[in-house]
Scaffold this motif. Structure first.
Motif, PDB file in Angstrom:
ATOM      1  N   ILE A   1      40.397  32.822  37.286  1.00 16.26           N
ATOM      2  CA  ILE A   1      41.655  33.197  36.644  1.00 16.26           C
ATOM      3  C   ILE A   1      42.329  34.342  37.391  1.00 16.26           C
ATOM      4  N   MET A   2      41.534  35.347  37.746  1.00 17.37           N
ATOM      5  CA  MET A   2      42.104  36.464  38.499  1.00 17.37           C
ATOM      6  C   MET A   2      42.614  35.978  39.849  1.00 17.37           C
TER       7      MET A   2
ATOM      8  N   TYR B   1      38.123  36.388  45.313  1.00 17.10           N
ATOM      9  CA  TYR B   1      37.405  36.586  44.057  1.00 17.10           C
ATOM     10  C   TYR B   1      36.226  35.638  43.905  1.00 17.10           C
TER      11      TYR B   1
ATOM     12  N   ALA C   1      37.417  40.896  36.145  1.00 19.51           N
ATOM     13  CA  ALA C   1      37.185  39.453  36.099  1.00 19.51           C
ATOM     14  C   ALA C   1      36.101  39.118  35.083  1.00 19.51           C
TER      15      ALA C   1
ATOM     16  N   GLU D   1      37.470  39.615  31.479  1.00 23.01           N
ATOM     17  CA  GLU D   1      38.398  38.546  31.119  1.00 23.01           C
ATOM     18  C   GLU D   1      37.647  37.240  30.873  1.00 23.01           C
ATOM     19  N   GLY D   2      36.704  36.943  31.768  1.00 22.61           N
ATOM     20  CA  GLY D   2      35.909  35.732  31.601  1.00 22.61           C
ATOM     21  C   GLY D   2      35.164  35.742  30.277  1.00 22.61           C
TER      22      GLY D   2
ATOM     23  N   LYS E   1      43.804  33.107  40.515  1.00 19.77           N
ATOM     24  CA  LYS E   1      45.037  32.362  40.320  1.00 19.77           C
ATOM     25  C   LYS E   1      46.206  33.308  40.046  1.00 19.77           C
ATOM     26  N   ILE E   2      45.991  34.259  39.155  1.00 20.45           N
ATOM     27  CA  ILE E   2      47.087  35.144  38.768  1.00 20.45           C
ATOM     28  C   ILE E   2      47.449  36.118  39.877  1.00 20.45           C
ATOM     29  N   LEU E   3      46.434  36.698  40.509  1.00 16.58           N
ATOM     30  CA  LEU E   3      46.724  37.686  41.550  1.00 16.58           C
ATOM     31  C   LEU E   3      46.929  37.053  42.919  1.00 16.58           C
TER      32      LEU E   3
ATOM     33  N   ASP F   1      44.634  35.980  44.990  1.00 14.59           N
ATOM     34  CA  ASP F   1      43.638  36.450  45.960  1.00 14.59           C
ATOM     35  C   ASP F   1      42.461  35.487  45.962  1.00 14.59           C
TER      36      ASP F   1
ATOM     37  N   LEU G   1      48.639  32.034  32.634  1.00 20.71           N
ATOM     38  CA  LEU G   1      48.220  30.697  33.048  1.00 20.71           C
ATOM     39  C   LEU G   1      49.222  29.637  32.589  1.00 20.71           C
TER      40      LEU G   1
ATOM     41  N   LYS H   1      50.935  40.246  36.635  1.00 28.36           N
ATOM     42  CA  LYS H   1      50.270  40.715  37.858  1.00 28.36           C
ATOM     43  C   LYS H   1      50.167  42.237  37.847  1.00 28.36           C
TER      44      LYS H   1
ATOM     45  N   GLY I   1      36.257  33.949  34.946  1.00 26.71           N
ATOM     46  CA  GLY I   1      37.075  35.143  35.108  1.00 26.71           C
ATOM     47  C   GLY I   1      37.588  35.285  36.527  1.00 26.71           C
ATOM     48  N   SER I   2      36.727  35.019  37.483  1.00 29.92           N
ATOM     49  CA  SER I   2      37.125  35.130  38.888  1.00 29.92           C
ATOM     50  C   SER I   2      38.218  34.141  39.236  1.00 29.92           C
TER      51      SER I   2
ATOM     52  N   ILE J   1      52.616  30.176  34.822  1.00 26.95           N
ATOM     53  CA  ILE J   1      52.551  30.572  36.242  1.00 26.95           C
ATOM     54  C   ILE J   1      53.419  29.675  37.125  1.00 26.95           C
TER      55      ILE J   1
END
Lengths: 198, 198
Positions: B162-163, B172, A155, A158-159, B165-167, B169, A109, A123, B159-160, A112
């Motif tokens: 963040i994923m 999510y 997800a 991580e959250g 943003k990073i991936l 997609d 984050l 990734k 979590g969604s 990025i």
DNA sequence: GTGGATCTACCAATCGTTTGGTAAAATTAT
DNA sequence: ATAATTTTACCAAACGATTGGTAGATCCAC
């Protein structure tokens, strides 16, 4: 005189520890050198740049996870549920003690928009994780659903870790792990009952 | 002669935009000044320090969420499910377009070891969010479970995002929203059937 | 004494912040 | 209404400190 030579593994470990607590931009080369008992100039004997060091740390950490943790997903000595259990135990150690699990998210984050080379490794780390998990979920779901489920689980973990860290509540992760394991058991039962009904 | 004075709201908005894409340590005072059409020194006419500016941005953003978004949870014109729907729609806008939803997490993680004053506001933001959500879940769960459920939902959404943003997609968040809404419906049905069974 | 490892000293650049000054706008006094 | 005064908004330059990085001297083991 004793000469505790600084091996690469130690250097990377020390550097990870600093990056972990200060982030990338917040960490100075001085900090990194000091963490390995060196003065600033000396660390350039080992590294090419601050950026390349971080990249190496990220790659080493990713490799560690792939070979030591995610590989559990394909351990044929265990049942699928047991594999998920193993993974869950390892994950809890990683997130609560080593505190390296959220490292990828933190650095991801933070950098990025400034450092695409970091983002690429990060990734890949998450793709590894999701890939391994979806292999597991293939035992109880069809291919497409297995991937979606794996993504969701990553997800959620991580959250939980992030909320745990920010709010200072250690129960988040534990509850998530339990939920994920129970859910897997349920999916297993559903599949069995489906087979019996066919 | 034209005199386009810089009002506080615009200053904060401009600053947020810079902090959002560069993080705290990655943002220079020069960047912040330039974003508002000023030279570096001139911005000190408006702010006391870089740190105090960030703090003001965080507080303003938190206030915005509390009054404009979380307040939906207590809108008596809507059913509990409709409130959650409203919240979900707003959240999707916030996370995908404004991209301010993960700002608290980004800054929180980046500065948790270096700037406790930021962490305090960020903690409060999440407590606001969880508090509002648990009010909603009180309609279908008892007090303790409602809090746990609210915490879980916030963790899953973060979590969604963040994923996402990073991936890179965008699906999510959408999937998480749908899951959370369906789950609420289920909880509602369970409660009704429980009442009938008593 | 040769070569790797480490230190000291330094570079240019940038950091957040302060300064001295200026032109225009707002306020006040006449 | 106009002149005198103060305030506002900004700039250019510089502050000391720190940044990532380099070079040459020094140390030490073999």
């Amino acid at each position: 005189m004793a000469k505790p030579k600084l091996d690469r593994k130690t250097l990377l470990k020390n550097s990870l520890s600093v990056f972990k607590s200060r982030g990338y931009h917040g960490t100075s080369v001085n900090d990194l050198a000091a963490a390995s008992g060196l003065l600033k100039g000396s660390i350039y004997h080992y590294i090419e740049s601050k950026e390349s060091l971080m990249l190496e740390v990220l790659n080493a950490l990713r490799d560690h996870y792939v070979t030591r943790v995610f590989s559990k997903c394909n351990d044929d000595n265990l049942t699928p549920y047991e594999r998920l259990q193993e993974l869950s135990i390892r994950a809890e150690e990683i997130f609560t003690f080593e505190e390296t699990g959220d490292f990828f998210v933190n650095i991801g984050l933070e950098t990025i928009n400034s450092n695409p080379s970091f983002t690429r490794v990060i990734k890949d780390f998450f793709k590894d994780w999701i890939g391994s998990l979806s292999d597991l979920y293939r035992h109880v779901l069809d291919e497409q659903d297995a991937i979606v489920q794996a993504e969701r689980v990553v997800a959620e973990l991580e959250g939980s870790v992030i909320m745990m860290k920010i709010l200072g509540d250690v129960n988040y992760l534990k509850r998530s792990s339990i939920r994920i394991l129970n859910e897997f058991k349920e999916l297993e039962n559903n599949k069995i009952s489906k087979v019996y009904n066919d």
